[in-house]
Design a protein around this motif. Structure first.
Motif, PDB file in Angstrom:
ATOM      1  N   TYR A  66     -23.547 -30.870 -22.408  1.00  0.00           N
ATOM      2  CA  TYR A  66     -22.431 -31.009 -21.478  1.00  0.00           C
ATOM      3  C   TYR A  66     -22.337 -32.491 -21.097  1.00  0.00           C
ATOM      4  CZ  TYR A  66     -22.731 -25.943 -21.076  1.00  0.00           C
ATOM      5  OH  TYR A  66     -22.746 -24.596 -21.345  1.00  0.00           O
ATOM      6  N   VAL A  67     -21.152 -33.043 -21.290  1.00  0.00           N
ATOM      7  CA  VAL A  67     -20.986 -34.489 -21.155  1.00  0.00           C
ATOM      8  C   VAL A  67     -19.833 -34.805 -20.216  1.00  0.00           C
ATOM      9  CG1 VAL A  67     -20.501 -36.648 -22.373  1.00  0.00           C
ATOM     10  CG2 VAL A  67     -21.903 -34.887 -23.477  1.00  0.00           C
ATOM     11  N   ASP A  68     -20.087 -35.733 -19.314  1.00  0.00           N
ATOM     12  CA  ASP A  68     -19.043 -36.338 -18.498  1.00  0.00           C
ATOM     13  C   ASP A  68     -18.845 -37.756 -19.038  1.00  0.00           C
ATOM     14  OD1 ASP A  68     -17.299 -37.322 -16.667  1.00  0.00           O
ATOM     15  OD2 ASP A  68     -18.625 -37.097 -14.926  1.00  0.00           O
ATOM     16  N   LEU A  69     -17.723 -37.990 -19.675  1.00  0.00           N
ATOM     17  CA  LEU A  69     -17.499 -39.268 -20.350  1.00  0.00           C
ATOM     18  C   LEU A  69     -17.537 -40.453 -19.402  1.00  0.00           C
ATOM     19  CD1 LEU A  69     -14.674 -38.202 -22.839  1.00  0.00           C
ATOM     20  CD2 LEU A  69     -17.136 -38.377 -23.256  1.00  0.00           C
ATOM     21  N   SER A  70     -17.328 -40.222 -18.118  1.00  0.00           N
ATOM     22  CA  SER A  70     -17.381 -41.327 -17.166  1.00  0.00           C
ATOM     23  C   SER A  70     -18.806 -41.658 -16.733  1.00  0.00           C
ATOM     24  CB  SER A  70     -16.547 -40.981 -15.922  1.00  0.00           C
ATOM     25  OG  SER A  70     -17.072 -39.839 -15.263  1.00  0.00           O
ATOM     26  N   GLU A  71     -19.800 -40.903 -17.202  1.00  0.00           N
ATOM     27  CA  GLU A  71     -21.183 -41.104 -16.786  1.00  0.00           C
ATOM     28  C   GLU A  71     -22.069 -41.522 -17.953  1.00  0.00           C
ATOM     29  OE1 GLU A  71     -21.874 -41.114 -13.817  1.00  0.00           O
ATOM     30  OE2 GLU A  71     -20.483 -39.818 -12.736  1.00  0.00           O
ATOM     31  N   ARG A  72     -21.636 -42.393 -18.786  1.00  0.00           N
ATOM     32  CA  ARG A  72     -22.437 -42.947 -19.880  1.00  0.00           C
ATOM     33  C   ARG A  72     -22.968 -41.865 -20.816  1.00  0.00           C
ATOM     34  NH1 ARG A  72     -26.926 -46.336 -16.853  1.00  0.00           N
ATOM     35  NH2 ARG A  72     -27.119 -44.249 -15.907  1.00  0.00           N
ATOM     36  N   SER A  73     -22.059 -40.970 -21.247  1.00  0.00           N
ATOM     37  CA  SER A  73     -22.372 -39.944 -22.242  1.00  0.00           C
ATOM     38  C   SER A  73     -23.472 -38.993 -21.785  1.00  0.00           C
ATOM     39  CB  SER A  73     -22.758 -40.599 -23.580  1.00  0.00           C
ATOM     40  OG  SER A  73     -21.698 -41.371 -24.073  1.00  0.00           O
ATOM     41  N   CYS A  74     -23.504 -38.656 -20.510  1.00  0.00           N
ATOM     42  CA  CYS A  74     -24.419 -37.636 -19.999  1.00  0.00           C
ATOM     43  C   CYS A  74     -23.687 -36.863 -18.909  1.00  0.00           C
ATOM     44  CB  CYS A  74     -25.716 -38.254 -19.484  1.00  0.00           C
ATOM     45  SG  CYS A  74     -25.506 -39.418 -18.129  1.00  0.00           S
ATOM     46  N   ALA A  75     -24.332 -35.888 -18.328  1.00  0.00           N
ATOM     47  CA  ALA A  75     -23.664 -35.053 -17.334  1.00  0.00           C
ATOM     48  C   ALA A  75     -23.693 -35.681 -15.947  1.00  0.00           C
ATOM     49  CB  ALA A  75     -24.317 -33.671 -17.299  1.00  0.00           C
ATOM     50  N   HIS A  76     -24.824 -36.254 -15.543  1.00  0.00           N
ATOM     51  CA  HIS A  76     -24.973 -36.832 -14.214  1.00  0.00           C
ATOM     52  C   HIS A  76     -25.706 -38.169 -14.299  1.00  0.00           C
ATOM     53  CE1 HIS A  76     -23.749 -33.256 -11.815  1.00  0.00           C
ATOM     54  NE2 HIS A  76     -24.238 -32.580 -12.845  1.00  0.00           N
ATOM     55  N   ASP A 106     -16.231 -25.121 -21.612  1.00  0.00           N
ATOM     56  CA  ASP A 106     -16.309 -25.464 -23.044  1.00  0.00           C
ATOM     57  C   ASP A 106     -16.992 -26.813 -23.238  1.00  0.00           C
ATOM     58  OD1 ASP A 106     -15.041 -23.088 -23.632  1.00  0.00           O
ATOM     59  OD2 ASP A 106     -13.046 -23.986 -23.545  1.00  0.00           O
ATOM     60  N   ARG A 107     -18.071 -27.025 -22.477  1.00  0.00           N
ATOM     61  CA  ARG A 107     -18.912 -28.230 -22.548  1.00  0.00           C
ATOM     62  C   ARG A 107     -18.175 -29.506 -22.177  1.00  0.00           C
ATOM     63  NH1 ARG A 107     -21.463 -28.990 -27.944  1.00  0.00           N
ATOM     64  NH2 ARG A 107     -19.568 -28.051 -28.770  1.00  0.00           N
ATOM     65  N   GLY A 108     -16.961 -29.373 -21.628  1.00  0.00           N
ATOM     66  CA  GLY A 108     -16.226 -30.527 -21.141  1.00  0.00           C
ATOM     67  C   GLY A 108     -16.031 -30.442 -19.629  1.00  0.00           C
ATOM     68  N   LEU A 109     -15.969 -31.601 -18.987  1.00  0.00           N
ATOM     69  CA  LEU A 109     -15.837 -31.634 -17.537  1.00  0.00           C
ATOM     70  C   LEU A 109     -14.473 -31.078 -17.129  1.00  0.00           C
ATOM     71  CD1 LEU A 109     -17.057 -32.519 -14.812  1.00  0.00           C
ATOM     72  CD2 LEU A 109     -15.908 -34.721 -15.139  1.00  0.00           C
ATOM     73  N   LYS A 110     -14.493 -30.095 -16.239  1.00  0.00           N
ATOM     74  CA  LYS A 110     -13.260 -29.504 -15.729  1.00  0.00           C
ATOM     75  C   LYS A 110     -12.891 -30.088 -14.380  1.00  0.00           C
ATOM     76  CE  LYS A 110     -11.255 -25.110 -14.247  1.00  0.00           C
ATOM     77  NZ  LYS A 110     -11.511 -23.663 -13.996  1.00  0.00           N
ATOM     78  N   SER A 111     -13.859 -30.179 -13.466  1.00  0.00           N
ATOM     79  CA  SER A 111     -13.603 -30.710 -12.130  1.00  0.00           C
ATOM     80  C   SER A 111     -14.921 -31.191 -11.535  1.00  0.00           C
ATOM     81  CB  SER A 111     -12.956 -29.648 -11.236  1.00  0.00           C
ATOM     82  OG  SER A 111     -13.790 -28.500 -11.157  1.00  0.00           O
ATOM     83  N   ARG A 112     -14.806 -31.959 -10.456  1.00  0.00           N
ATOM     84  CA  ARG A 112     -15.979 -32.435  -9.753  1.00  0.00           C
ATOM     85  C   ARG A 112     -15.637 -32.625  -8.276  1.00  0.00           C
ATOM     86  NH1 ARG A 112     -17.949 -38.155 -11.595  1.00  0.00           N
ATOM     87  NH2 ARG A 112     -19.092 -37.946  -9.632  1.00  0.00           N
ATOM     88  N   TRP A 113     -16.648 -32.532  -7.413  1.00  0.00           N
ATOM     89  CA  TRP A 113     -16.473 -32.789  -5.988  1.00  0.00           C
ATOM     90  C   TRP A 113     -17.776 -33.311  -5.422  1.00  0.00           C
ATOM     91  CZ3 TRP A 113     -17.010 -27.998  -8.110  1.00  0.00           C
ATOM     92  CH2 TRP A 113     -17.997 -27.160  -7.596  1.00  0.00           C
ATOM     93  N   GLU A 114     -17.668 -34.006  -4.316  1.00  0.00           N
ATOM     94  CA  GLU A 114     -18.815 -34.658  -3.691  1.00  0.00           C
ATOM     95  C   GLU A 114     -19.188 -33.939  -2.398  1.00  0.00           C
ATOM     96  OE1 GLU A 114     -20.575 -37.152  -4.877  1.00  0.00           O
ATOM     97  OE2 GLU A 114     -19.305 -37.587  -6.633  1.00  0.00           O
TER      98      GLU A 114
END
Length: 487
Positions: A66-76, A106-114
């Motif tokens: 699972y990858v968040d493209l805004s986090e240097r090719s990792c999830a967190h 589907d292993r892509g970031l859908k949403s995030r919250w803080e």
């Protein structure tokens, strides 16, 4: 010891499985979180380096990350403190140490919250879609994963929250803390409903699906089985607020059972109808008691008569006819003395049934009397009610001059009180039917002094049944709507 790999265990024989799961071979960091999908075929692992990867449990092969493209090719960025999968295996929720919550599809970031502070632990309830988080500010927060917003916030712990878990139905959350408390929170009412204090802080807890066994671990104590105890969750009718300080004394971990029974939680929600929790056969037998008696009498009549003795005792008469001497003359004496027994009836001491009824009426609290008659069998309760039989129904005198009418008047007051309070609803209805239809209905009809009480009972009964019928109709409409809806 933290390791960069996760192990699969087989619970049939309690041994390690044949697969060892190793996420991110290029940059191995200790595994900090894991979760198994609802289907049981996949495992999701989160590492200290922020990497999240999915594995097939049967083959041990990686099925992607699972990858968040805004986090240097990792999830967190930073440690992954928790992962969870929904019931349909379409969403994966993860929590980072720095308070960033992410929802993957589907292993892509859908949403995030803080959240705004560091996260210590998360627990996801698949049935209602609620995510509970424990943070470093000692606050428990509940998030609706679908709506992506916080729906509940529970405050009360004064030290680090060590563990939390949902009840199976999702109505309660149990939390433990290093402050030595174990608290129970009601999700719907959004408040604390119970809290107990232990002398050794709880580090982890787990509640059985039947919600009757609670397993806990404690600081500096090895597992010895003493921390697995029976519990009784409090009622949702509590009126205590979540910010009110608890008054329970310091207790041992093995004393959980007694502490879940708090006398403050006996109050009832307004307009709530409660049942007696008696077996269905017990109160139904009261309704059908006349049918049961008739069937029992028919069986007794079918039994064969006893054979007469070969030599029958007889006495001669003046006419020469033989008259058989009766073997028992006690029945004739009983009939002759029947009038005397009826006259002495009023002199007999009151039974426990009447004593409890009178004392409860004086205190205007019938709980003790209700508990007593609930403990009686159907036949015993029927006998107690028939012992109040009126000798002379045609006498129009009131209860003041007719002491035998006073218990019936007290019973009518009891039925009015319990019906209006809607306590032990099905049991009270069954006893009332037995009392009015099978035993004392004609007596009340003949006595004008009791008719006013009967009319008052009728009005209360009608109003309560209108309320119950409205609840039934609302529930039926809601069930019909939900069963026809397509989510």
């Amino acid at each position: 010891m933290d390791t960069a790999q996760a192990y699969v265990w087989r619970l049939q024989n309690f041994v390690l499985g044949e697969h060892i799961l190793k996420p991110c071979p290029e940059n191995q960091t200790p595994v900090k979180a894991c979760a198994i999908s609802a289907c049981g075929n996949f495992a999701v692992l989160g590492t200290m380096g922020g990497w999240i990867e999915r594995f097939n449990l049967q083959s041990g092969i990686s099925r992607g990350s699972y990858v968040d493209l805004s986090e240097r090719s990792c999830a967190h960025v930073g440690e992954v403190v928790g992962v969870a999968c929904d019931s349909t295996n379409t969403l994966m929720i993860s929590a980072g140490y720095h308070g960033d919550m992410k929802d993957f599809k589907d292993r892509g970031l859908k949403s995030r919250w803080e959240i705004g502070c560091a996260v210590a632990k998360i627990v996801y309830h698949r049935s209602n879609g609620l995510l509970a988080t424990a943070t470093d500010d000692f606050v428990i927060r509940l998030f609706d994963v679908v709506a992506l917003r916080m729906v509940r916030k529970f405050e009360g712990h004064i030290d680090r929250v060590t563990d939390l878990c949902f009840s199976k139905d999702g109505k309660w959350i149990l939390t433990s803390s290093m402050d030595g408390t174990l608290r129970i929170w009601e999700v719907i009412l959004a408040r604390q409903i119970d809290a107990i204090h232990v002398d050794v802080s709880v580090t982890a807890l787990s509640l059985s699906p039947n919600m009757d066994v609670l397993a806990t671990t404690h600081v500096d104590q090895n597992g010895s089985g003493k921390e697995v105890v029976n519990v009784k969750l409090p009622s949702v009718s509590s009126t205590e607020g979540s910010h009110k300080d608890y008054e329970n004394p310091v207790l041992n971990p093995i004393q959980f059972k007694d502490d879940f029974q708090n006398p403050h939680f006996q109050e009832k929600i307004p307009d709530l109808v409660t049942l007696s929790l008696l077996p269905k056969s017990q109160w139904q037998s009261l309704i059908n008691l006349d049918i049961i008696k008739f069937a029992t009498n028919q069986l007794s009549l079918k039994k064969k008569a006893e054979k007469a003795p070969f030599f029958l005792p007889s006495v001669p008469t003046l006419s020469g006819q033989i008259v058989f001497e009766p073997s028992d003359i006690s029945s004739e004496k009983k009939i002759a003395e029947g009038g005397k027994l009826e006259n002495k009836r009023s002199d007999l001491p009151h039974s426990q049934f009447l004593q409890l009824l009178q004392s409860s009426a004086e205190k205007k609290s019938f709980s003790a009397f209700t508990n007593y008659i609930k403990s009686l069998s159907s036949s015993t309760l029927d006998v107690e009610l028939r012992m109040l039989q009126i000798i002379d129904d045609d006498n129009e005198q009131g209860p003041d001059t007719r002491p035998d009418l006073f218990p019936i008047e007290l019973l009518l007051d009891y039925f009015i009180h319990e019906t209006s309070c809607r306590n032990n609803f099905e049991f009270i209805q069954a006893v009332m039917r037995l009392f009015l239809k099978n035993i004392h209905g004609e007596t009340i009809w003949r006595q004008s002094s009791l008719q006013d009480k009967a009319k008052e009972l009728l009005e209360v009964q009608y109003a309560v049944w209108q309320r119950v019928d409205k609840l039934f109709q609302s529930s039926r409409c809601m069930i019909t709507f939900l069963s026809n809806s397509q989510f």
